[in-house]
Structures are given as structure tokens and as C-alpha cells.
Design a protein around this motif. Structure first.
Motif, PDB file in Angstrom:
ATOM      1  N   LYS A 139       0.829  -1.205   0.000  1.00 38.79           N
ATOM      2  CA  LYS A 139       0.000   0.000   0.000  1.00 38.79           C
ATOM      3  C   LYS A 139       0.866   1.258   0.000  1.00 38.79           C
ATOM      4  O   LYS A 139       0.517   2.262  -0.611  1.00 38.79           O
ATOM      5  N   ASP A 140       1.992   1.196   0.700  1.00 38.18           N
ATOM      6  CA  ASP A 140       2.893   2.347   0.766  1.00 38.18           C
ATOM      7  C   ASP A 140       4.273   1.840   1.147  1.00 38.18           C
ATOM      8  O   ASP A 140       4.401   0.902   1.933  1.00 38.18           O
ATOM      9  N   VAL A 141       5.299   2.477   0.596  1.00 34.40           N
ATOM     10  CA  VAL A 141       6.667   2.102   0.931  1.00 34.40           C
ATOM     11  C   VAL A 141       7.546   3.348   0.866  1.00 34.40           C
ATOM     12  O   VAL A 141       7.339   4.220   0.021  1.00 34.40           O
ATOM     13  N   SER A 142       8.478   3.429   1.802  1.00 31.74           N
ATOM     14  CA  SER A 142       9.399   4.563   1.835  1.00 31.74           C
ATOM     15  C   SER A 142      10.745   4.085   2.359  1.00 31.74           C
ATOM     16  O   SER A 142      10.811   3.335   3.334  1.00 31.74           O
ATOM     17  N   PHE A 143      11.805   4.525   1.694  1.00 33.45           N
ATOM     18  CA  PHE A 143      13.158   4.235   2.157  1.00 33.45           C
ATOM     19  C   PHE A 143      13.959   5.520   2.052  1.00 33.45           C
ATOM     20  O   PHE A 143      14.027   6.131   0.987  1.00 33.45           O
ATOM     21  N   GLU A 144      14.532   5.929   3.177  1.00 36.38           N
ATOM     22  CA  GLU A 144      15.350   7.139   3.211  1.00 36.38           C
ATOM     23  C   GLU A 144      16.692   6.812   3.840  1.00 36.38           C
ATOM     24  O   GLU A 144      16.754   6.102   4.834  1.00 36.38           O
ATOM     25  N   ALA A 145      17.740   7.348   3.256  1.00 43.06           N
ATOM     26  CA  ALA A 145      19.084   7.234   3.820  1.00 43.06           C
ATOM     27  C   ALA A 145      19.682   8.642   3.803  1.00 43.06           C
ATOM     28  O   ALA A 145      20.465   8.990   2.918  1.00 43.06           O
TER      29      ALA A 145
ATOM     30  N   ARG B 281       8.490  -8.283   5.548  1.00 43.81           N
ATOM     31  CA  ARG B 281       9.874  -8.554   5.957  1.00 43.81           C
ATOM     32  C   ARG B 281      10.779  -8.661   4.733  1.00 43.81           C
ATOM     33  O   ARG B 281      11.874  -8.109   4.709  1.00 43.81           O
ATOM     34  N   GLU B 282      10.320  -9.345   3.703  1.00 46.30           N
ATOM     35  CA  GLU B 282      11.113  -9.489   2.483  1.00 46.30           C
ATOM     36  C   GLU B 282      11.304  -8.141   1.798  1.00 46.30           C
ATOM     37  O   GLU B 282      12.388  -7.824   1.313  1.00 46.30           O
ATOM     38  N   LEU B 283      10.259  -7.324   1.769  1.00 47.60           N
ATOM     39  CA  LEU B 283      10.346  -6.007   1.136  1.00 47.60           C
ATOM     40  C   LEU B 283      11.339  -5.116   1.881  1.00 47.60           C
ATOM     41  O   LEU B 283      12.176  -4.450   1.261  1.00 47.60           O
ATOM     42  N   ILE B 284      11.277  -5.119   3.200  1.00 47.91           N
ATOM     43  CA  ILE B 284      12.214  -4.317   3.999  1.00 47.91           C
ATOM     44  C   ILE B 284      13.642  -4.795   3.768  1.00 47.91           C
ATOM     45  O   ILE B 284      14.553  -3.993   3.554  1.00 47.91           O
ATOM     46  N   SER B 285      13.841  -6.088   3.779  1.00 50.67           N
ATOM     47  CA  SER B 285      15.173  -6.650   3.541  1.00 50.67           C
ATOM     48  C   SER B 285      15.707  -6.226   2.175  1.00 50.67           C
ATOM     49  O   SER B 285      16.869  -5.842   2.037  1.00 50.67           O
ATOM     50  N   SER B 286      14.854  -6.267   1.178  1.00 50.37           N
ATOM     51  CA  SER B 286      15.248  -5.881  -0.175  1.00 50.37           C
ATOM     52  C   SER B 286      15.608  -4.396  -0.253  1.00 50.37           C
ATOM     53  O   SER B 286      16.610  -4.022  -0.875  1.00 50.37           O
ATOM     54  N   LEU B 287      14.808  -3.549   0.383  1.00 52.46           N
ATOM     55  CA  LEU B 287      15.077  -2.109   0.359  1.00 52.46           C
ATOM     56  C   LEU B 287      16.405  -1.782   1.049  1.00 52.46           C
ATOM     57  O   LEU B 287      17.194  -0.980   0.550  1.00 52.46           O
TER      58      LEU B 287
END
Length: 171
Positions: free
Chosen positions: A27-33, A121-127
Motif C-alpha cells: 500500500k505504501d513504501v518509503s526508504f530514506e538514507a 519482511r522481504e520487502l524491507i530486507s530488499s530495500l
């Protein structure tokens, strides 16, 4: 067992319980570094802040959307620089029937999120991997234990309200 006997068993036991996955989606995804690239020059001593919640929406008769919200913020010990922030809303549409009240609540807040968690969990690991950070493998979550804990808190709150009400009536 014959079909006639199976129908009799179903009638004796009540309504048949149905739990079917209709769809699972992000539904929503965000990755910030925010501190790249200098964060890679520090010794990797991460401090992980993990938050988890669920949201449930009743879409139609016997149809529910369950959204598992996971937020992971990793800061570096010592400097408190943010290495990355990853937020995922993994959702699913579930057809559920034959359950009432507490059983339905348990299904929506435990069984459905339990089905969604591996995807999140898989999506977070991939990001995290795409950010070229060391692997992040989230441990399994015991949603049944979280549900029991929630129910115990609710019961304690109800008992507390009842006691307060009784004290007010006495005075």
C-alpha cells in the motif's frame, strides 16, 4: 464420511469458518538514507528502532482490508546519525465469515497480519539491501501473543473503569 453426514456436522457445529486471501499488495513504501555517503565511513554499530501496528477496514460484508505498518529506523551508536528509515504498509484483502466478536478480532489482528508479515519482511530486507547496507532480517513476530497482551490490557482498563465508577457511587 458422506456428503450428507458432513452437512449434518456443519449444521451441528454452526456456521462454517472461512478465511480466504483475496489479494496481498504493497500500500505504501518509503526508504530514506539521509546521511549517505558519509554514514559508510563510520563503523557499523547500528541501533534499531522497530515499530509495528495494524489497521483494519471493513470493506463489505465478510470482506476486510488489513494493513500491517512497519517502521524501521536505524541510527548509529555514538553519533546518533540516521543510517536509514524504512516504512512499509503491507496490506491484504481477506474474505472472513463464520466468526464473531473476539474470534473475528483475533483473526484480523493476529492471523491476517501473520500472513502479511513475510511479505513486509522481504520487502524491507530488499530495500535495505538496495541501499547497500548490511542485511537486515527481521525476526518473526508472535501476533497471537500481541493479541493476548492487547486483550489483557483492555480487560484491565475495563476493570479499572468499573472500580472508579463504584468508588464514585459510594461517595
Amino acid at each position: 464420511m458422506t456428503e450428507k453426514n458432513q452437512d449434518a456436522v456443519t449444521e451441528e457445529q454452526g456456521t462454517e469458518v472461512v478465511l480466504q486471501i483475496q489479494r496481498i499488495y504493497v500500500k505504501d513504501v518509503s526508504f530514506e538514507a539521509p546521511n549517505l555517503p558519509h554514514i559508510f565511513q563510520q563503523e557499523w554499530k547500528p541501533k534499531l528502532d522497530f515499530n509495528l501496528s495494524t489497521e483494519t477496514t471493513h470493506l463489505a460484508e465478510d470482506l476486510y482490508e488489513v494493513c500491517l505498518n512497519i517502521s524501521v529506523e536505524t541510527t548509529m551508536e555514538g553519533s546518533e546519525d540516521v543510517a536509514f528509515i524504512c516504512e512499509v504498509k503491507q496490506a491484504g484483502i481477506f474474505a472472513i465469515s463464520g466468526l464473531e466478536d473476539v474470534q473475528l478480532a483475533h483473526c484480523l489482528t493476529s492471523q491476517c497480519p501473520n500472513m502479511l508479515f513475510p511479505y513486509a519482511r522481504e520487502l524491507i530486507s530488499s530495500l535495505v539491501n538496495r541501499g547497500t547496507f548490511p542485511a537486515l532480517n527481521l525476526a518473526p513476530v508472535n501476533f497471537d501473543a500481541l493479541f493476548v497482551e492487547y486483550m489483557q490490557r483492555q480487560q484491565a482498563q475495563e476493570e479499572s473503569k468499573t472500580e472508579e465508577k463504584e468508588k464514585k457511587e459510594v461517595h
